[in-house]
Design a protein around this motif. Structure first.
Motif, mmCIF file in Angstrom:
data_model
loop_
_atom_site.group_PDB
_atom_site.id
_atom_site.type_symbol
_atom_site.label_atom_id
_atom_site.label_comp_id
_atom_site.label_asym_id
_atom_site.label_seq_id
_atom_site.Cartn_x
_atom_site.Cartn_y
_atom_site.Cartn_z
ATOM 1 N N ASP A 165 18.214 35.800 -15.055
ATOM 2 C CA ASP A 165 16.880 35.353 -15.479
ATOM 3 C C ASP A 165 16.282 34.396 -14.460
ATOM 4 O O ASP A 165 15.064 34.457 -14.175
ATOM 5 N N ALA A 180 12.925 34.988 -12.457
ATOM 6 C CA ALA A 180 11.838 33.998 -12.494
ATOM 7 C C ALA A 180 11.374 33.648 -11.091
ATOM 8 O O ALA A 180 10.163 33.552 -10.820
ATOM 9 N N GLN A 220 9.388 36.544 -9.846
ATOM 10 C CA GLN A 220 8.052 36.549 -10.437
ATOM 11 C C GLN A 220 7.175 35.495 -9.781
ATOM 12 O O GLN A 220 5.990 35.740 -9.520
ATOM 13 N N LYS A 221 7.750 34.330 -9.536
ATOM 14 C CA LYS A 221 6.969 33.286 -8.871
ATOM 15 C C LYS A 221 6.534 33.734 -7.466
ATOM 16 O O LYS A 221 5.385 33.522 -7.063
ATOM 17 N N THR A 233 4.782 29.621 -13.464
ATOM 18 C CA THR A 233 6.001 30.195 -12.891
ATOM 19 C C THR A 233 7.124 29.167 -12.841
ATOM 20 O O THR A 233 8.295 29.502 -13.064
ATOM 21 N N VAL A 276 8.743 28.860 -16.250
ATOM 22 C CA VAL A 276 9.683 29.960 -16.506
ATOM 23 C C VAL A 276 11.008 29.703 -15.780
ATOM 24 O O VAL A 276 12.102 29.913 -16.326
ATOM 25 N N ILE A 277 10.909 29.223 -14.535
ATOM 26 C CA ILE A 277 12.116 28.920 -13.766
ATOM 27 C C ILE A 277 12.907 27.786 -14.419
ATOM 28 O O ILE A 277 14.144 27.853 -14.547
ATOM 29 N N ALA A 286 14.704 29.115 -17.488
ATOM 30 C CA ALA A 286 15.884 29.897 -17.121
ATOM 31 C C ALA A 286 17.003 28.986 -16.603
ATOM 32 O O ALA A 286 18.180 29.184 -16.921
#
Length: 670
Positions: free
Chosen positions: A34, A38, A41-42, A202, A205-206, A209
């Motif tokens: 994850d 992340a 995605q960032k 972002t 989210v990081i 995770a």
């Protein structure tokens, strides 16, 4: 609690902890994935956002270049950038990299086209929020004034043939005017806010995770600590209950083997396997005590029988002296029959009154002697039976002692093998600890190398920053040179024919300045990308250094556990060697006891032989009523409990009874 039950419970708890550790590792792997997603995605979000900003810069550069050169290719590129961003034109592959600079340099199509997809759709697929799209819409609304100004400038350039050269100059001034920069800054303000929102989203989210990964890591550390605790408990139980119990049991065996039977076997109180062996040893000790007590009773019985025999002999001698004194009056015939061993007679002849008392005394003496010899015969029968029973019991004891010696010999051999196996395990543990130490040393060297690499990357980053600053200075110089060349061209145009040559030179200088500015910008972008990659490399090197430090810590902890295991194995080896020595000593003692029982058996057989010989000697006398006396003595001897028979029954009860069977089985198992 039984040792087996305790080990099953510890093994079950260890299995549960191991299962928890496996689940934690599984969850940690998922959380790590994850985190990776992340970061991806960032990165993708940043690439799309940077592409939006880059397209705005490309539009500005292209419209300015079109205003300065009048080349319609730049206008087409301007429209192509807008169409690609809106999704009405195929999007080139790797469009986030350098593209339009290659096109401006003469490459018609640097890379093949991909599917036609708008930047808005790509951002939507990447997970951009409605708030972020609202900021982009706000930037689009604010770009109307900027687009209007750029459209007017391109219209002037399009009509330069009609309006004259002043139209392109006016368009250039419009695109470099303060109003243009103001409009551009007004458009970029929500874009900058859009970058902040995208970075916050972002990064959240990081962080989420990373939080899950940290929780999983905490669970892994907890499970490993619990596993280490389980191993410590197992080691404690092994050393405390098994090795300590065996050591105390060996000491108790040594005391019993040395004949010290007054000390109680304390281990017999334990309700475990060691306690069962202690109970068996306690039974053996009690049997030895009973055997010693029976031997003492037998010695006392023999002493009493000897005293009675001496007393009876003294009485018989006195009676014989009296009868001899009486017989001196003349009983030659009776003495002859007496000398012949005939005691079943009486002198019926009546002597003279002076000798009548002598006859009565002689008859009474003969009758008394017959009675005494009959009693002696009965005692000999009893002694014969007791001697045979003692010989039979000693024979059985000899066989059981031989079996016990064989069992002890097998036990000593098994302990020898166990001692060798424990020594081998200790040696393997030492080798594993040495390998763990080498791994720790290698991890430390790797961490040092990573620190050197991080320092080198930092120096490269500083050098790249200095180069970027120098390129910025060159860009400014090129811009100023371009302005000066533009002014020189205007002045040459005003001079007419006299300034035409100077105008050509100014145009060449302007083109060189533009090319220098373009090259400086490309180099600056390359330096910027290189700095970004260097930053990523520094971060990865730091992460690698942190991972190596973590691995080094784990290796140190493993080395500590291996040292503890090696110490425990050495202690186990020493304890087993002591138990082995004690069992060997018991084996030697049992062999000596077996030899002593053999000697006792031989002495009992000799005593039985002498009893038979004594019976034969008594049988030479003829006694009145001998057959009936023998039968009576035989019937009375069978139910009589002699000391030898009592000893045999007690030994049989201790080693061959129903209750003793389980004890002997446990002893053989030990």
């Amino acid at each position: 609690m039984k040792i087996k039950t305790q080990f099953i419970a510890l093994a079950s708890a260890t299995g549960v902890v191991m299962a928890g550790l496996v689940v934690s590792l599984w969850e940690y792997a998922g959380a790590a994935d994850d985190v990776t997603r992340a970061y991806d995605q960032k990165y993708q979000s940043y690439v799309l956002a940077d592409g939006f900003r880059q397209s705005s810069d490309d539009l500005t550069r292209m419209v300015r270049t079109y205003a300065e050169t009048g080349d319609p290719a730049f206008k087409d590129q301007y429209n192509a950038v807008i169409e690609i961003r809106n999704g009405t034109r195929p999007r080139p592959e790797g469009y986030e990299r350098i593209y339009w600079d290659f096109v401006a340099g003469g490459v018609a199509k640097p890379r093949p086209d991909g599917p036609a997809v708008s930047l808005h759709d790509l951002m939507k697929q990447a997970g951009f929020t409605d708030e972020e799209f609202g900021l982009l819409d706000e930037a689009g609304k604010r770009s109307d004034a900027l687009i209007k100004l750029e459209t007017e400038a391109m219209t002037l350039v399009d009509n330069a043939a009609t309006l004259g050269p002043q139209a392109r100059e006016k368009a250039t001034r419009m695109l470099n005017s303060p109003d243009y920069h103001k409009f551009k800054a007004n458009v970029m303000q929500p874009v900058d806010t859009f970058f902040e929102k995208m970075e916050a989203r972002t990064q959240s989210v990081i962080d989420e995770a990373n939080g899950r990964a940290g929780l999983c890591w905490t669970l892994i550390v907890t499970a490993m600590s619990a596993l280490a605790l389980m191993f410590s408990i197992v080691g404690y139980v092994t050393f405390r209950r098994i090795i300590g119990g065996m050591s105390r049991l060996g000491a108790s065996m040594g005391l019993v083997a040395d004949g010290q039977l007054d000390t109680e076997i304390v281990l017999a109180r334990n309700n475990d396997e060691i306690g069962d062996m202690g109970k068996a040893l306690e039974v053996f000790r009690q049997s030895a005590i009973a055997n010693r007590r029976l031997e003492e009773e037998a010695v006392e019985g023999r002493k009493r029988a000897e005293a009675e025999r001496i007393a009876m002999q003294e009485k018989a001698e006195a009676d014989a002296a009296e009868r001899l004194r009486v017989a001196t009056s003349g009983l030659a015939a009776g003495l002859k029959r007496l000398a012949a061993g005939d005691l079943a007679f009486q002198i019926d002849e009546i002597f003279a009154p002076d000798f009548e008392p002598l006859r009565h005394d002689f008859n009474q003496s003969v009758a008394q002697l017959a009675t005494t010899l009959s009693d002696i015969s009965n005692a000999i029968s009893t002694l014969d039976n007791g001697t045979r029973e003692i010989a039979a019991g000693t024979d059985d004891l000899s066989k059981r002692t031989e079996q016990q010696a064989a069992s002890l010999e097998e036990t000593a051999a098994a302990l020898d093998e166990i001692t060798v196996n424990v020594a081998n395990s200790s040696k393997r543990t030492e080798e594993a600890r040495s390998v763990a130490g080498q791994a720790n040393h290698a991890a430390a060297q790797s961490a040092e190398v990573v620190s050197y690499a991080e320092e080198a990357m930092r120096k490269i980053e500083e050098s790249a920053q200095q180069i970027s600053n120098i390129i910025g200075v060159i860009d400014e110089i090129a811009f100023q040179t371009n302005l000066l060349a533009l002014n020189a061209g205007v002045e040459a145009a005003r001079a007419g024919e006299a300034g035409k040559g100077f105008a050509v030179v100014a145009q060449e200088v302007r083109e060189l300045a533009q090319r220098s500015a373009q090259a400086a910008k490309e180099i600056k972008e390359l330096i910027h990308n290189s700095s970004t990659e260097v930053d990523n490399g520094v971060k990865l090197v730091r992460d690698a250094g942190s991972a190596l430090k973590t691995i080094s810590g784990f290796i140190i902890e493993i080395n500590t556990h291996m040292e503890s295991i090696a110490t425990s194995a050495k202690e186990q080896s020493v304890g087993l060697a002591e138990v082995n020595t004690a069992v060997n000593a018991m084996d030697q003692t049992t062999q000596q006891n077996a030899a002593m029982v053999e000697e006792s058996n031989a002495a009992s057989n000799t005593l039985a032989t002498e009893a038979v010989r004594l019976r034969d000697l008594v049988g030479r006398f003829r006694l009145a009523g001998m057959p009936a006396a023998k039968a009576a003595s035989g019937q009375a001897a069978r139910p009589q409990a002699s000391p030898a028979r009592t000893l045999g029954r007690k030994v049989a009860a201790a080693f061959s009874g129903n209750a003793a069977l389980d004890t002997r089985a446990e002893w053989q198992e030990f």
